[in-house]
Design an enzyme around this catalytic site. Structure first.
Site, PDB file in Angstrom:
ATOM      1  NE  ARG A  72      11.708  17.165 -37.161  1.00 30.66           N
ATOM      2  CZ  ARG A  72      12.292  17.339 -38.119  1.00 30.66           C
ATOM      3  NH1 ARG A  72      11.820  17.078 -39.428  1.00 30.66           N
ATOM      4  NH2 ARG A  72      13.373  17.712 -37.929  1.00 30.66           N
ATOM      5  CD1 TRP A 116      13.053  21.381 -43.843  1.00 29.09           C
ATOM      6  CD2 TRP A 116      13.057  20.717 -41.826  1.00 29.09           C
ATOM      7  NE1 TRP A 116      13.633  22.460 -43.207  1.00 29.09           N
ATOM      8  CE2 TRP A 116      13.496  22.102 -41.626  1.00 29.09           C
ATOM      9  CE3 TRP A 116      12.648  20.040 -40.517  1.00 29.09           C
ATOM     10  CZ2 TRP A 116      13.716  22.824 -40.651  1.00 29.09           C
ATOM     11  CZ3 TRP A 116      13.219  21.026 -39.324  1.00 29.09           C
ATOM     12  CH2 TRP A 116      13.699  22.246 -39.570  1.00 29.09           C
ATOM     13  CG  ASN A 133      17.300  27.089 -45.960  1.00 30.46           C
ATOM     14  OD1 ASN A 133      17.012  26.197 -45.301  1.00 30.46           O
ATOM     15  ND2 ASN A 133      18.506  27.001 -46.614  1.00 30.46           N
ATOM     16  CG  ASP A 182      14.600  26.440 -42.538  1.00 26.34           C
ATOM     17  OD1 ASP A 182      15.582  27.094 -42.620  1.00 26.34           O
ATOM     18  OD2 ASP A 182      14.787  25.118 -42.955  1.00 26.34           O
ATOM     19  CD1 TRP A 184      15.157  19.555 -30.621  1.00 25.11           C
ATOM     20  CD2 TRP A 184      15.889  21.502 -30.558  1.00 25.11           C
ATOM     21  NE1 TRP A 184      15.681  19.878 -31.766  1.00 25.11           N
ATOM     22  CE2 TRP A 184      16.093  21.227 -31.981  1.00 25.11           C
ATOM     23  CE3 TRP A 184      16.339  22.860 -30.227  1.00 25.11           C
ATOM     24  CZ2 TRP A 184      16.532  21.854 -32.817  1.00 25.11           C
ATOM     25  CZ3 TRP A 184      16.914  23.773 -31.314  1.00 25.11           C
ATOM     26  CH2 TRP A 184      16.903  23.089 -32.508  1.00 25.11           C
ATOM     27  CD1 TRP A 207      21.806  22.305 -35.616  1.00 26.62           C
ATOM     28  CD2 TRP A 207      20.171  23.553 -36.298  1.00 26.62           C
ATOM     29  NE1 TRP A 207      22.691  23.442 -36.223  1.00 26.62           N
ATOM     30  CE2 TRP A 207      21.433  24.025 -36.738  1.00 26.62           C
ATOM     31  CE3 TRP A 207      19.002  24.222 -36.653  1.00 26.62           C
ATOM     32  CZ2 TRP A 207      21.478  25.617 -37.354  1.00 26.62           C
ATOM     33  CZ3 TRP A 207      18.863  25.229 -37.222  1.00 26.62           C
ATOM     34  CH2 TRP A 207      20.269  25.906 -37.754  1.00 26.62           C
ATOM     35  CB  SER A 257      15.131  17.050 -45.537  1.00 22.23           C
ATOM     36  OG  SER A 257      14.193  16.750 -44.659  1.00 22.23           O
ATOM     37  CG  ASP A 302      18.950  28.173 -41.950  1.00 25.39           C
ATOM     38  OD1 ASP A 302      18.373  27.888 -42.922  1.00 25.39           O
ATOM     39  OD2 ASP A 302      18.982  27.176 -40.972  1.00 25.39           O
ATOM     40  CD  GLU A 355      20.299  23.486 -44.487  1.00 22.61           C
ATOM     41  OE1 GLU A 355      19.990  24.447 -44.517  1.00 22.61           O
ATOM     42  OE2 GLU A 355      19.631  22.303 -44.486  1.00 22.61           O
TER      43      GLU A 355
END
Length: 601
Positions: free
Chosen positions: A131, A259, A277, A321, A495, A559, A190, A319, A193
């Site tokens: 980013r 993140w 999450n 976040d 997005w 994503w 990050s 999830d 997961e």
């Protein structure tokens, strides 16, 4: 979301600011709308530009002025920076950086090409995005995918220092930008997961020396919280506030990564961010509220100590976040001027809080289809004050069992993911790119192994039913009332990050690849142009030699576009996004290009 090329089968300015409190160089340059030194445009994360040469009357005359190929295919998030006569462009993995001469047709002045182990790619959750860069004190700062933080000389590209912030072998990676505050560089991590233990870290801006680190969960001393002074909704959080909400030592692999975006108030000397999450995605395996995942933190940048916290989604089952941006404004609410923080959470609620005290002022749905909770309890006398009231039908853990819960809105990627909203002080409205997507969610038992996926859920995503048939809206939001003012329908999720300008124009991009300009007051579309690839980057603007330009990175991915970016075909891969966005391949293809626009002469 964070970031999996995995085919996982599971997804304002401030009044009376005292410059001595913040980084003088950053404050000076953010006050100059001709430049952009932070991804957030300003410390307040407003993504608002005072430039007005391009306005709602002439924006229809925009034309492509020049472009630049990044040489990288995959999702291009973030935006370029402009400092003086130089533009700085970054790429997804391998995280190349280009310094381009605006006085010489974008000629490359220098290039930084880090050598990273490609083994980091499989642990990046939702594409190998980055980013973007930040600037301060004649240095360009980059946080690489492999968690290496690098300071580069802005003029020469020479590496001044570097430090490793995490361990990819444990599943730690990075997709976020960084925030220079005073003599510190704030960075996140990050990997929720993969069962990482999230943290926020400050390094010395000049040397890279570790100043402090605050974990998202665990003992008080690890989290840098004071049980008597750190508050939630006005009350002290108390001793072992996190430990009491996890079973055994699950907090050690509890997620809560950082993140997203970071903002800073120089007057209050507090910076703000959200945590992600809890791990695993199977809620049955981690009973309790799982504090402090899904939480807004307000911290002191010198010490890292937390002043207040607010957990938006206790015991997350979806999830959702909490990492989306915190936008700082000063507005009248409840009849008095207040320092406000507005946050559009993945869970579908738009929150407005007093950023000095953490008091909750507004919590309303910013997409009407949100159904997992009826509302956030705003009754201060209630035992559930400040908590979402969950609809049992859409819980993913029912009667102590894992169930395939269907028709949950929003999907795991939220009513909005990391794509940042913008705020205009002229209209006092927020401009929000949103996802209009629902899901089916089936948890399953999973065991933790360091460096291996720790998800434990299979997802399917699809457009919100009984609606306009598309997967996105671009909305204007009144943060004081918690109301949608206008809404533009989009075929796919929006997005791209928004940009509001003093010209009365708001810009954003679409997954098909369109740069769009709309009227800030009405939402009327004023201009659109289709770039070479889908846009998940954030629109930016700058002025050079008296002329205003608008720039955006194209390169579908993230994503939503992980199917295209990583060549995935199984509908449940990419944490459920591959099937949901399968039609996207009919409208765009991979790319990596900067497109710069100006008004036709």
């Amino acid at each position: 979301m964070k970031t999996i090329s995995l085919g996982l089968s599971l997804g304002v300015s401030f009044a009376a600011v005292a410059p001595a409190l913040a980084n003088d160089d950053v404050l000076k340059r953010t006050a100059d709308p001709k430049q952009q030194v932070l991804q957030t445009v300003d410390y307040a994360n407003t993504r608002y530009s005072k430039l007005s040469q391009i306005n709602k009357d002439n924006v229809k005359k925009l034309k492509v002025d020049w472009g630049f190929s990044t040489g990288v295919l995959r999702g291009h998030e973030g935006s370029p920076l402009v400092i003086g006569d130089i533009m700085y462009v970054h790429t997804p993995f391998p995280n190349n950086v280009y310094a381009l001469d605006l006085n010489d047709s974008g000629k490359i002045i220098w290039t930084y090409q880090p050598k990273q182990d490609p083994a980091v790619i499989p642990i990046m959750c939702c594409d190998v995005v980055n980013r973007g860069l930040a600037y301060a004190d004649d240095m360009i700062f980059l946080h690489q995918a492999d968690t290496t933080v690098v300071a580069l000389d802005a003029k020469t590209g020479e590496k001044k220092w570097s430090v490793v912030n995490g361990d990819p072998k444990k599943g730690e990676s990075n997709t976020a930008t960084v925030l220079p505050v005073k003599d510190k560089l704030i960075v996140g991590i990050s990997g929720a997961e993969f069962g990482v233990r999230g943290h926020i870290t400050a390094y010395d801006l000049k040397t890279g020396k570790l100043a402090w680190r605050a974990y998202s969960q665990g003992p008080d001393e690890d989290m840098l919280v004071d049980p008597e002074k750190t508050t939630e909704l006005g009350k002290p959080i108390g001793k072992d506030s996190s430990l009491k909400t996890w079973e055994g030592d699950q907090w050690k692999t509890g997620g809560g990564s950082t993140w997203g975006w970071y903002s800073y108030d120089p007057k209050l000397d507090l910076f703000y961010y959200g945590t992600a999450n809890p791990s695993t995605w199977n809620p049955k395996q981690r009973p309790g509220d799982n504090k402090w995942s899904m939480t807004i933190f307000a911290r002191n940048p010198d010490t890292g100590m937390a002043k207040w916290v607010y957990q938006m989604t206790p015991h997350d089952e979806w999830d959702y976040d909490g990492i989306n941006e915190m936008i700082l404004t000063d507005q009248k609410i409840d009849g008095k001027e207040q320092p406000l923080l507005t946050h559009f959470d993945r869970n579908g609620f738009g929150y407005t809080l007093n950023r000095e005290t953490g008091a909750l002022l507004v919590a309303e749905k910013y997409d009407p289809v949100v159904n997992w909770a009826t509302k956030v309890d705003m009754d201060k006398s209630s035992k559930t004050y400040g908590r979402p009231l969950v609809v049992a039908k859409y819980s993913t853990e029912q009667n102590g069992e894992d169930v395939n819960s269907k028709g949950i809105c929003p999907a795991a990627l939220g009513s909005k993911d990391q794509q940042p909203a913008a705020y205009s002080p002229e209209t006092e409205l927020f401009y929000v790119p949103t996802n209009h997507v629902c899901m089916d969610y089936e948890p399953f038992k999973v065991s933790y192994t360091a460096g291996q996926p720790y998800v434990g859920a299979t997802l399917s995503m699809y457009p919100a039913p009984n609606s306009h048939g598309g997967m996105g809206n671009f909305i204007a939001w009144d943060g004081k009332k918690g109301k949608i003012v206008w809404s533009n329908k989009e075929q796919f999720s929006v997005w791209s990050g928004a940009l509001a300008t003093a010209g009365g124009v708001v810009f954003y991009g679409t997954l098909e690849g369109y740069l769009k300009a709309v009227d800030a007051k009405t939402g009327k579309e004023l201009y659109k142009f289709k770039t070479p690839s889908g846009i998940i980057g954030n629109v930016m603007t700058y002025e050079h030699k008296g002329k205003q330009f608008v720039a955006v990175l194209s390169g579908v991915g993230g994503w939503a576009g992980i199917g295209l970016a990583a060549g995935l075909a199984n509908p449940t891969d990419g944490l459920g996004a591959v099937g949901g966005y399968a039609a996207l391949s009919q409208y765009t293809a991979l790319g990596g290009q900067l497109t710069v626009f100006s008004l036709a002469d």
